[in-house]
Design a protein around this motif. Sequence first.
Motif, mmCIF file in Angstrom:
data_model
loop_
_atom_site.group_PDB
_atom_site.id
_atom_site.type_symbol
_atom_site.label_atom_id
_atom_site.label_comp_id
_atom_site.label_asym_id
_atom_site.label_seq_id
_atom_site.Cartn_x
_atom_site.Cartn_y
_atom_site.Cartn_z
ATOM 1 N N ALA A 2 0.829 -1.204 0.000
ATOM 2 C CA ALA A 2 0.000 0.000 0.000
ATOM 3 C C ALA A 2 0.862 1.251 0.000
ATOM 4 C CB ALA A 2 -0.935 -0.007 1.204
ATOM 5 N N LYS A 3 1.923 1.218 0.756
ATOM 6 C CA LYS A 3 2.814 2.376 0.821
ATOM 7 C C LYS A 3 3.528 2.584 -0.520
ATOM 8 C CE LYS A 3 4.927 3.210 4.735
ATOM 9 N NZ LYS A 3 5.896 3.142 5.855
ATOM 10 N N HIS A 4 3.989 1.515 -1.130
ATOM 11 C CA HIS A 4 4.719 1.600 -2.401
ATOM 12 C C HIS A 4 3.811 2.062 -3.535
ATOM 13 C CE1 HIS A 4 7.614 0.655 -5.547
ATOM 14 N NE2 HIS A 4 6.642 0.004 -6.172
ATOM 15 N N HIS A 5 2.632 1.469 -3.645
ATOM 16 C CA HIS A 5 1.721 1.779 -4.745
ATOM 17 C C HIS A 5 0.769 2.925 -4.429
ATOM 18 C CE1 HIS A 5 2.969 -1.575 -7.244
ATOM 19 N NE2 HIS A 5 2.912 -2.354 -6.169
ATOM 20 N N GLN A 6 0.763 3.342 -3.167
ATOM 21 C CA GLN A 6 -0.115 4.411 -2.697
ATOM 22 C C GLN A 6 -1.588 4.119 -3.010
ATOM 23 O OE1 GLN A 6 1.502 8.188 -3.918
ATOM 24 N NE2 GLN A 6 3.407 7.784 -2.843
ATOM 25 N N LYS A 7 -1.948 2.866 -2.795
ATOM 26 C CA LYS A 7 -3.328 2.403 -2.941
ATOM 27 C C LYS A 7 -3.616 1.440 -1.803
ATOM 28 C CE LYS A 7 -3.566 2.636 -7.957
ATOM 29 N NZ LYS A 7 -3.869 1.893 -9.175
ATOM 30 N N GLN A 8 -4.880 1.346 -1.446
ATOM 31 C CA GLN A 8 -5.259 0.381 -0.420
ATOM 32 C C GLN A 8 -5.130 -1.042 -0.957
ATOM 33 O OE1 GLN A 8 -9.128 2.052 0.772
ATOM 34 N NE2 GLN A 8 -8.190 2.231 2.794
ATOM 35 N N ASN A 47 -7.461 -2.427 9.954
ATOM 36 C CA ASN A 47 -6.295 -2.313 9.079
ATOM 37 C C ASN A 47 -6.516 -1.095 8.181
ATOM 38 O OD1 ASN A 47 -4.281 -2.552 7.170
ATOM 39 N ND2 ASN A 47 -4.540 -4.753 6.888
ATOM 40 N N VAL A 49 -4.953 0.165 5.723
ATOM 41 C CA VAL A 49 -4.615 0.076 4.300
ATOM 42 C C VAL A 49 -5.439 -0.981 3.566
ATOM 43 C CG1 VAL A 49 -2.282 0.939 4.665
ATOM 44 C CG2 VAL A 49 -2.685 -1.518 4.655
#
Length: 77
Positions: A2-8, A47, A49
Amino acid sequence: LAKHHQKQAVIIIDEYDVPVHSAYLQDFYEPLILFVKRLLTGLFKDNPVLEKGIISGIYTLAKSGIFTGLNNLDIYN
């Protein structure tokens, strides 16, 4: 992810009940249930993300007792 792709994230667990059934047959049920409860609660409850989670298996989730710490489950037979 989620952090890398900036998506849930979407989490998919297929046949969650196979190791549970095997543990029951091999007299290892209690330790596995404790592990599975902690794992799934960490993955699915509160959670930030998580966009959606899908768990599949033969046994109905609500009747298994594993998911007593989770709420807002939709069950599709």
